[in-house]
Design a protein around this motif. Structure first.
Motif, PDB file in Angstrom:
ATOM      1  N   TRP A 211       0.787  -1.265  -0.137  1.00  5.70           N
ATOM      2  CA  TRP A 211       0.096   0.115   0.212  1.00  5.70           C
ATOM      3  C   TRP A 211       1.029   1.139  -0.253  1.00  5.70           C
ATOM      4  O   TRP A 211       2.059   1.243   0.409  1.00  5.70           O
ATOM      5  CB  TRP A 211      -0.803  -0.029   1.178  1.00  5.70           C
ATOM      6  N   LEU A 213       2.445   3.416   1.440  1.00  5.22           N
ATOM      7  CA  LEU A 213       3.061   3.860   2.939  1.00  5.22           C
ATOM      8  C   LEU A 213       3.731   5.093   3.003  1.00  5.22           C
ATOM      9  O   LEU A 213       3.271   6.055   3.871  1.00  5.22           O
ATOM     10  CB  LEU A 213       3.792   2.689   3.499  1.00  5.22           C
ATOM     11  N   GLN A 248       4.549  -0.577  10.716  1.00  2.00           N
ATOM     12  CA  GLN A 248       3.434   0.330  10.321  1.00  2.00           C
ATOM     13  C   GLN A 248       2.278  -0.620  10.199  1.00  2.00           C
ATOM     14  O   GLN A 248       2.438  -1.604   9.695  1.00  2.00           O
ATOM     15  CB  GLN A 248       3.880   1.005   9.140  1.00  2.00           C
ATOM     16  N   GLN A 249       0.963  -0.117  10.488  1.00  2.00           N
ATOM     17  CA  GLN A 249      -0.228  -0.765  10.069  1.00  2.00           C
ATOM     18  C   GLN A 249      -1.277   0.172   9.394  1.00  2.00           C
ATOM     19  O   GLN A 249      -1.206   1.149   9.764  1.00  2.00           O
ATOM     20  CB  GLN A 249      -0.586  -1.481  11.533  1.00  2.00           C
ATOM     21  N   LYS A 250      -2.162  -0.666   8.691  1.00  2.00           N
ATOM     22  CA  LYS A 250      -3.001   0.003   8.432  1.00  2.00           C
ATOM     23  C   LYS A 250      -4.171  -0.995   8.056  1.00  2.00           C
ATOM     24  O   LYS A 250      -4.286  -2.152   7.600  1.00  2.00           O
ATOM     25  CB  LYS A 250      -2.953   0.582   6.958  1.00  2.00           C
ATOM     26  N   GLU A 252      -7.791  -1.520   6.248  1.00  2.00           N
ATOM     27  CA  GLU A 252      -8.840  -1.056   5.121  1.00  2.00           C
ATOM     28  C   GLU A 252      -9.967  -2.224   4.922  1.00  2.00           C
ATOM     29  O   GLU A 252      -9.818  -3.109   4.117  1.00  2.00           O
ATOM     30  CB  GLU A 252      -8.041  -0.748   3.802  1.00  2.00           C
ATOM     31  N   THR A 256      -6.031  -6.011   6.441  1.00  2.00           N
ATOM     32  CA  THR A 256      -4.873  -5.460   7.369  1.00  2.00           C
ATOM     33  C   THR A 256      -3.651  -5.601   7.120  1.00  2.00           C
ATOM     34  O   THR A 256      -3.266  -6.666   6.549  1.00  2.00           O
ATOM     35  CB  THR A 256      -5.303  -6.058   8.799  1.00  2.00           C
ATOM     36  N   TYR A 258       0.579  -4.767   7.437  1.00  2.00           N
ATOM     37  CA  TYR A 258       1.425  -5.030   8.477  1.00  2.00           C
ATOM     38  C   TYR A 258       2.707  -5.084   7.985  1.00  2.00           C
ATOM     39  O   TYR A 258       3.041  -5.636   7.197  1.00  2.00           O
ATOM     40  CB  TYR A 258       1.092  -5.991   9.274  1.00  2.00           C
TER      41      TYR A 258
END
Lengths: 313, 115
Positions: A211, A213, A248-250, A252, A256, A258
């Motif tokens: 993604w 980042l 870092q995490q997100k 959506e 997920t 990571y």
């Protein structure tokens, strides 16, 4: 224009702000089709007991790197593997999400292979980082560590009801661009997932973040959105990456994302330095203090809302 | 352009020394002197370089991270991985615009304009 002292102080302040940087690895527990992270060395038996299985992710061992802050990256990888071996529950397998080596040299691959053979785990699955494909488009990496399913090096497998996909996003990179999956791999991914029930938990792993980042530092993959469009219909999707040497995490929808820490050295947080690269100001002898960090995450799958919880200590 | 600068610097030095030599011979071929590009903080400096044909361009990696020099249009050979302090040199014999990048950090881009 800043002078050198300003820059040094800034880096030091930044370092103090993110002390817990080095990662032994992350123990992933699959519970009811939802992946949960545990700190390696900190997982209690109770939390592992109701997991259907577990695996460990390690990343960015950079064998061959020999500068500050870590002149002995083989030792820190070995320490990570010792922690894996000390787990009360043996992980079903290990994932290494790339940058095994620093310069793709044969002797670096040799060392990595020897060290990984010390891990008491059934199998290690690898994907290459950009440091592993220098000069030969990954030929040596794939010869030693490839799964040999597809000519391009990508692969998938099923494990206890979970479908895992290893993607390559460090080859055929275009000037001015980010990581790249490419049309051929995307077509394969689409086809690989096409016949599967949306109930199938998915774990997708690749070296560079899938993604956007932090694109100014190259931390992203140009055509990741296309890949995500194939994943979106699934109820539980975990995307595991390395490359940036920090968590870092997100979240959506049901996906997920990571990124893992490095077993070798930290990098600055996005935009918190003039450029990416090793954070040098780690006090001498303190590297091991940062191994075995706490990282707990719990994601409720199949809900509109996903909850991410992270504890660092 | 470089020939001018070399002569100007030589004249300046002579002037400062107060020497009475009326003229100094310019180098037979000014482009023998290599032009340097530093790789620092994941960037090429200068990012765009204009040189006369025949110039030897030398890149030096000042980062702790390895970098490569790769021609975007395969117009010249790619370097091996340059570790800290390593250099790579290419002599640009023909006029043209040579775009290049680091093949493992592709957001790093540079251009050599050969006149």
């Amino acid at each position: 224009m800043r002078d050198a002292n300003d820059s040094t102080n800034e880096r030091r302040r930044h370092f103090l702000g993110c002390m817990a940087w080095a990662g032994a690895g992350t123990l992933w527990l699959m519970k009811g089709g939802v992946l949960q992270a545990q700190p390696l060395g900190g997982a209690d038996a109770a939390s592992a007991a109701d997991a259907s299985f577990s695996f460990v992710q390690i990343s960015d061992s950079h064998i061959g790197f020999h500068k500050e802050p870590n002149p002995d990256v083989a030792a820190t990888l070995r320490a990570s593997l010792n922690m894996i071996n000390a787990q009360s529950t043996r992980p079903d397998f290990l994932l290494h999400t790339g940058d095994l080596t620093h310069l793709s040299r044969p002797e670096e691959f040799d060392t990595l292979g020897q060290l990984m053979s010390e891990a008491r785990s059934g199998k290690v699955f690898y994907v290459p980082g950009e440091h592993d494909v220098i000069g030969d488009n990954g030929a040596e990496f794939f010869r030693r560590f490839g799964e040999r399913q597809q000519a391009g090096g990508w692969y998938s497998f099923d494990h206890r009801g979970v479908h895992l996909v290893g993607l390559i996003n460090v080859l055929n990179l275009q000037a001015g661009g980010l990581g790249s999956l490419g049309a051929e791999q995307l077509a394969w991914l689409k086809n690989d997932l096409a016949g599967r029930s949306a109930d199938t938990p998915l774990v997708v792993f690749a070296h560079m973040p899938l993604w956007p980042l932090y694109p100014p530092w190259g931390w992203g993959t140009d055509d990741s959105a296309e890949a995500m469009s194939y994943l979106r219909r699934f109820g539980s999707v975990s995307v595991l990456n390395g490359h940036i040497h920090q968590i870092q995490q997100k979240v959506e929808g049901n996906i997920t994302f990571y990124t893992a820490r490095s077993t070798a050295y930290p990098q600055p947080a996005p935009g918190q330095a003039p450029a990416p690269g090793p954070l040098k100001e780690v006090p001498p002898g303190s590297l091991h203090r940062y191994l075995g960090i706490r990282d707990v995450r719990h994601v409720q799958g199949r809900q509109a809302l996903a909850v991410t919880e992270e504890v660092l200590s | 352009m470089n020939a001018f600068r070399a002569v100007a610097v030589a004249m300046l030095l002579l002037g400062m020394q107060g020497g009475g030599v009326p003229a100094v011979a310019a180098p037979a071929n000014a482009v023998d002197k290599p032009v340097r590009i530093d790789i620092r903080n994941f960037a090429f400096a200068p990012a765009t370089l204009t040189v006369p044909a025949g110039t030897r361009v030398v890149w030096t990696n000042r980062d702790d991270e390895p970098h490569l020099i790769t021609s975007a249009g395969k117009q010249f050979d790619a370097s091996r991985a340059l570790d800290t302090g390593d250099t790579y040199a290419v002599t640009f014999a023909k006029p043209g615009t040579y775009a290049y990048y680091c093949s493992i950090h592709p957001m790093m881009v540079g251009t050599i304009i050969v006149q």
